[in-house]
Design a protein around this motif. Structure first.
Motif, PDB file in Angstrom:
ATOM      1  N   GLU A 202       0.815  -1.221   0.000  1.00  0.00           N
ATOM      2  CA  GLU A 202       0.000   0.000   0.000  1.00  0.00           C
ATOM      3  C   GLU A 202       0.845   1.266   0.000  1.00  0.00           C
ATOM      4  O   GLU A 202       0.321   2.369  -0.098  1.00  0.00           O
ATOM      5  CB  GLU A 202      -0.924   0.005   1.247  1.00  0.00           C
ATOM      6  CG  GLU A 202      -0.281   0.363   2.588  1.00  0.00           C
ATOM      7  CD  GLU A 202       0.451  -0.802   3.266  1.00  0.00           C
ATOM      8  OE1 GLU A 202       0.953  -1.695   2.550  1.00  0.00           O
ATOM      9  OE2 GLU A 202       0.547  -0.781   4.505  1.00  0.00           O
ATOM     10  N   ASN A 217       4.587   6.522   2.511  1.00  0.00           N
ATOM     11  CA  ASN A 217       5.499   5.856   3.444  1.00  0.00           C
ATOM     12  C   ASN A 217       6.117   6.879   4.398  1.00  0.00           C
ATOM     13  O   ASN A 217       7.115   7.498   4.082  1.00  0.00           O
ATOM     14  CB  ASN A 217       6.584   5.143   2.621  1.00  0.00           C
ATOM     15  CG  ASN A 217       7.715   4.626   3.478  1.00  0.00           C
ATOM     16  OD1 ASN A 217       7.601   4.554   4.706  1.00  0.00           O
ATOM     17  ND2 ASN A 217       8.816   4.251   2.832  1.00  0.00           N
ATOM     18  N   GLY A 266       4.090  -5.493   8.361  1.00  0.00           N
ATOM     19  CA  GLY A 266       4.001  -6.908   8.052  1.00  0.00           C
ATOM     20  C   GLY A 266       4.439  -7.838   9.166  1.00  0.00           C
ATOM     21  O   GLY A 266       5.029  -8.892   8.924  1.00  0.00           O
ATOM     22  N   VAL A 267       4.128  -7.480  10.394  1.00  0.00           N
ATOM     23  CA  VAL A 267       4.692  -8.261  11.491  1.00  0.00           C
ATOM     24  C   VAL A 267       3.615  -8.851  12.411  1.00  0.00           C
ATOM     25  O   VAL A 267       3.909  -9.517  13.382  1.00  0.00           O
ATOM     26  CB  VAL A 267       5.748  -7.366  12.214  1.00  0.00           C
ATOM     27  CG1 VAL A 267       5.105  -6.431  13.196  1.00  0.00           C
ATOM     28  CG2 VAL A 267       6.863  -8.168  12.796  1.00  0.00           C
ATOM     29  N   SER A 268       2.345  -8.624  12.014  1.00  0.00           N
ATOM     30  CA  SER A 268       1.252  -9.133  12.850  1.00  0.00           C
ATOM     31  C   SER A 268       0.768 -10.481  12.291  1.00  0.00           C
ATOM     32  O   SER A 268       1.587 -11.255  11.773  1.00  0.00           O
ATOM     33  CB  SER A 268       0.149  -8.076  12.904  1.00  0.00           C
ATOM     34  OG  SER A 268      -0.865  -8.457  13.787  1.00  0.00           O
TER      35      SER A 268
END
Ligand SMILES: Nc1nc2c(c(=O)[nH]1)N[C@H]1C(S)=C(S)[C@@H](COP(=O)(O)OP(=O)(O)OC[C@H]3O[C@@H](n4cnc5c(N)ncnc54)[C@H](O)[C@@H]3O)O[C@H]1N2
Ligand code: MOO
Ligand SMILES: [Mg+2]
Length: 422
Positions: A202, A217, A266-268
């Protein structure tokens, strides 16, 4: 639901302090390099520095006036003044040219070397110059104590004294000391090279127009600033789309190349939370993938080749807090700083904090000195996903696990954020 999903979800949460300890145990001190004094601000001294000579190294006049032998003024008063013959003139940077004898004085400027025979300097304002038969005299109307207005040799430092300890952060005062002792190049710990890698399909570049469903970002630039503020050198790597195999190869390359790697997002437990999958693979030794804190419960750390990967949350608030609690201390320890964690103080909670939570919360907010007290104001919006209140915060308010919230007026712990204005 695949095995992978199950692994990602069954996480063991570590207390914050235990997670910090784990991280710190992998942080070795980096090697040193020499930098010029003008480049030394903010760097960490690699070696203890001792005074190569006393300071000051000669007896120095503290005033513009006359160097005298104080016993010449014994019994001196307005009624019985003393007249001393002025036999020398000593500007700053020059040496006395004749020896004083009783009954004589030398005109001397602030910072000049006092003649060996003199034991006091009397300032111009306490004297009257008079012309006598054979020259020029100075008239004194009161007794002058031995030692007056003379800075003795070694007043500030004796030869061999430790001036600065290894591990000291260099600032204006340290630079002044080093310059005084002729140390024009100083050994400092080399800056850790810290790579930042944002993940997320995204993410738009900051200069791209907005698109529906996508965001710019911001974390990369926030982290770049935090890294620089921690004393390290940031290296910004390309954004990675949510693709595990690309992420794996890029992370492994970055670990080879840099001292430390930070990813964000991206860590969940989501379908595309690739960093969470990556640290479960064989290439990395995962240290933890859950911490008993909010925001940032999914903060993850792993090791490869003795180097740390911090997989921080994509949520801006969680990413910011994850950096401050784990990455900043890691960088500090790599630079040889003994106490690497955020400084903790106690403050009075200035507004009710009604949220209940099972984990410790690190709430963005402001700490203010009010009279003799420190008061801590929680930000109105402190959710993990909120970006806007990071800029308004100079502290993290530590709210312990609670089932009923914390009332205004209670004493709480507060962590001070360095690198943000008051
Ligand atoms: N089913 C569950 N869902 C979620 C949980 C959970 O326990 N179960 N935890 C929530 C918590 S808590 C957090 S925190 C987030 C963590 O998310 P990730 O670290 O996986 O991050 P992403 O999913 O990639 O993104 C989250 C959010 O942040 C935005 N983002 C990502 N990168 C950037 C960037 N570089 N700059 C600005 N903003 C960024 C992203 O667009 C998302 O909005 O998960 C919850 N979900
Ligand atoms: O990981 Mo989330 O930030 O706990 O809130
Ligand atoms: Mg996610």
């Amino acid at each position: 639901m695949g095995d992978n999903q199950q692994d990602k979800m069954s996480r063991r949460a570590l207390p914050v302090a235990a997670a910090q300890e784990k991280v710190i145990s992998f942080c070795g001190k980096l090697t040193s390099e020499f930098v010029s004094l003008s480049e030394a601000k903010g760097r960490v001294l690699a070696e203890t520095v001792k005074a190569p000579h006393p300071y000051p190294h000669f007896r120095r006049s503290g005033m513009d006036g006359y160097a005298i032998i104080s016993s010449d003024t014994a019994g001196c008063s307005a009624q019985t003044p003393v007249h001393l013959e002025v036999i020398d003139e000593i500007p700053c940077g020059s040496l006395p040219s004749v020896a004083l004898v009783p009954g004589t004085a030398a005109r001397i400027m602030t910072g000049a070397k006092v003649p060996d025979e003199a034991d006091a300097v009397v300032m111009f304002e306490m004297t009257e110059a008079t012309d006598g038969e054979s020259g020029y005299y100075v008239k004194l109307k009161r007794e002058i104590a031995a030692g007056a207005n003379i800075t003795p040799v070694g007043l500030e430092l004796a030869e061999g004294d430790v001036i600065l300890e290894a591990g000291q952060i260099i600032s204006a005062g340290e630079i002044s000391v080093l310059a005084t002792f002729g140390i024009s190049e100083v050994a400092v710990i080399r800056k850790p090279r810290v790579a930042v890698m944002a993940t997320g399909s995204e993410l738009l570049a900051v200069d791209e127009p907005l698109q529906d469903g996508r965001i710019r970002n911001s974390n990369t630039y926030m982290l770049e600033s935090q890294i620089r503020d921690a004393g390290a050198e940031p290296i910004i790597l390309n954004v990675i789309a949510d693709d595990l195999s690309t992420a794996r190869s890029r992370v492994l390359e970055a670990i080879e190349e840099y001292d430390l790697v930070i990813s964000t997002g991206g860590v969940s437990v989501g379908d595309f939370d690739i960093m969470a999958d990556l640290v479960l693979g064989d290439e990395m030794e995962m240290l933890f993938n859950k911490v008993m804190m909010r925001p940032g419960s999914v903060t993850t750390a792993a090791v490869r080749l003795g180097k740390l990967l911090f997989a921080l949350s994509g949520n801006p608030g969680a990413c910011f807090v994850g950096f401050e609690l784990f990455v900043r201390p890691a960088i500090a320890r790599m630079m040889g700083i003994e106490q690497p964690f955020l400084k903790e103080v106690e403050a009075i909670l200035a507004a009710d904090y009604p949220k209940i939570n099972a984990y410790t919360r690190f709430v963005r907010g402001r700490i203010a000195v009010e009279g003799a007290r420190l008061r801590a104001y929680p930000a109105a919006l402190d959710e993990s996903s909120v970006m806007i209140t990071i800029k308004d915060s100079n502290a993290l308010l530590v709210i312990p696990p609670t089932t009923e919230g914390v009332q205004a007026g209670e004493l709480i712990k507060v962590l001070l954020l360095p690198g943000v204005a008051g």
